[in-house]
Design a protein around this motif. Structure first.
Motif, PDB file in Angstrom:
ATOM      1  N   GLU A   1      13.114  15.009  51.354  1.00  0.00           N
ATOM      2  CA  GLU A   1      11.624  13.358  51.021  1.00  0.00           C
ATOM      3  C   GLU A   1      12.446  12.789  50.382  1.00  0.00           C
ATOM      4  O   GLU A   1      12.037  11.318  50.797  1.00  0.00           O
ATOM      5  CB  GLU A   1       9.977  14.234  51.127  1.00  0.00           C
ATOM      6  N   TYR A   2      12.225  13.217  49.149  1.00  0.00           N
ATOM      7  CA  TYR A   2      12.843  12.105  48.093  1.00  0.00           C
ATOM      8  C   TYR A   2      14.112  11.106  48.546  1.00  0.00           C
ATOM      9  O   TYR A   2      13.994   9.698  48.452  1.00  0.00           O
ATOM     10  CB  TYR A   2      13.796  12.826  47.022  1.00  0.00           C
ATOM     11  N   GLU A   3      15.385  11.351  49.932  1.00  0.00           N
ATOM     12  CA  GLU A   3      16.218  10.999  50.305  1.00  0.00           C
ATOM     13  C   GLU A   3      15.648   9.751  51.151  1.00  0.00           C
ATOM     14  O   GLU A   3      15.417   8.139  51.280  1.00  0.00           O
ATOM     15  CB  GLU A   3      17.342  11.663  50.702  1.00  0.00           C
ATOM     16  N   SER A   4      14.460  10.338  52.140  1.00  0.00           N
ATOM     17  CA  SER A   4      13.862   9.537  52.329  1.00  0.00           C
ATOM     18  C   SER A   4      13.098   8.484  51.995  1.00  0.00           C
ATOM     19  O   SER A   4      13.211   6.918  52.298  1.00  0.00           O
ATOM     20  CB  SER A   4      12.822  10.257  53.676  1.00  0.00           C
ATOM     21  N   TYR A   5      12.648   8.699  51.309  1.00  0.00           N
ATOM     22  CA  TYR A   5      11.535   7.523  50.359  1.00  0.00           C
ATOM     23  C   TYR A   5      12.473   7.006  49.474  1.00  0.00           C
ATOM     24  O   TYR A   5      11.899   5.750  49.144  1.00  0.00           O
ATOM     25  CB  TYR A   5      10.556   8.120  49.359  1.00  0.00           C
ATOM     26  N   HIS A   6      13.326   7.488  49.071  1.00  0.00           N
ATOM     27  CA  HIS A   6      14.591   6.515  48.450  1.00  0.00           C
ATOM     28  C   HIS A   6      15.944   5.532  48.788  1.00  0.00           C
ATOM     29  O   HIS A   6      17.093   6.192  48.398  1.00  0.00           O
ATOM     30  CB  HIS A   6      14.664   7.091  47.037  1.00  0.00           C
ATOM     31  N   GLY A   7      16.060   5.466  50.036  1.00  0.00           N
ATOM     32  CA  GLY A   7      16.428   4.416  50.755  1.00  0.00           C
ATOM     33  C   GLY A   7      16.873   5.304  52.163  1.00  0.00           C
ATOM     34  O   GLY A   7      17.316   3.892  53.118  1.00  0.00           O
ATOM     35  N   ARG A   8      16.172   5.686  52.475  1.00  0.00           N
ATOM     36  CA  ARG A   8      16.622   6.072  53.656  1.00  0.00           C
ATOM     37  C   ARG A   8      15.350   5.889  55.299  1.00  0.00           C
ATOM     38  O   ARG A   8      15.820   5.282  56.023  1.00  0.00           O
ATOM     39  CB  ARG A   8      16.736   7.466  54.959  1.00  0.00           C
TER      40      ARG A   8
END
Ligand code: IYR
Length: 234
Positions: free
Chosen positions: A103-110
């Motif tokens: 989710e961190y990756e999703s909310y920060h770029g994906r």
């Protein structure tokens, strides 16, 4: 065979398979209308709740919720779903850690700017405390195929069937006065690994289930009125 009201139940052979007589509860139109309206109004009180209390919920209750989901209609009645019910604190922690990493990756770029903007009124972010605070996580897996006598047999209308089963368990959760949310970490294949699921199963939806916390705020959503969701051809 007997109906539960002790009347005889007749059977009929179709393609060499026994069909049992369908016994219905029917209501005169006025009563049917009032039941439909009452059910709609009750369903309309359901809200997605992310602030789930750690108050315990019994395994028996979860079993009945799962059985309610499993009454869903499915392609050729294959019931192509597996409900994994997790109460283990260690497994919940592992799921939370893995989900938050994705989710961190999703909310920060994906996720696109527009997507992030659309989520602003909902107030979600990568932090997912409900994943280890809720007493139960039910992870619904879709069963793409079955292996029968060493042979792969594809199931039918798997997404439709599992989606309907999820709808039915969600309404059962509401009926019990509990709350849930439809969590879809993406990608969600870490669930296959953590739960040791076989190759024919794919994660579909994660439902944390529990009582709501004492004071909970939910977005001030409006549901579309009939005119926006229905077209009648008479
Ligand atoms: N899966 C993410 C993002 C998310 C996406 C939609 I579309 C939502 O309605 C809510 C959240 C998450 O669980 O936060």
């Amino acid at each position: 065979m007997l109906f539960s009201n002790n009347k005889a139940m007749s059977t009929k052979e179709i393609n060499g398979h026994t069909h049992t007589q369908y016994q219905r509860d029917t209501y005169e139109l006025e009563e049917a209308e009032s039941r439909a309206k009452a059910y709609y109004e009750w369903l309309d009180t359901r809200r997605t709740v992310r602030d789930i209390s750690d108050k315990p919920v019994s395994k028996q209750l979860i079993k009945d919720l799962i059985m309610a989901g499993s009454t869903a209609p499915s392609g050729a009645h294959k019931q192509p779903w597996t409900f994994c019910a997790v109460a283990s604190p260690e497994i919940k922690k592992a799921i939370r850690a893995a989900a938050e990493k994705e989710e961190y990756e999703s909310y920060h770029g994906r996720m696109s700017e527009r997507w992030l903007d659309d989520l602003k009124p909902i107030g979600t972010d990568w932090d997912k405390p409900f994943l280890d605070e809720a007493p139960w996580l039910v992870i619904v897996f879709k069963r793409i195929y079955e292996v029968i006598d060493g042979e792969k047999r594809n199931n039918y209308y798997v997404n439709e069937s599992v989606g309907i089963a999820c709808g039915m368990i969600i309404s059962a959760i509401h009926r019990a006065g509990l709350v849930t949310l439809t969590h879809t970490p993406s990608p969600m294949n870490f669930l296959t690994k953590i739960l040791g699921r076989p190759e024919n199963e794919r994660p579909y939806l994660l439902l944390p289930i529990g009582y709501p916390q004492d004071e909970v705020y939910v977005p001030n959503l409006r549901r579309k009125p009939l005119e926006e969701v229905a077209v009648f051809y008479e």
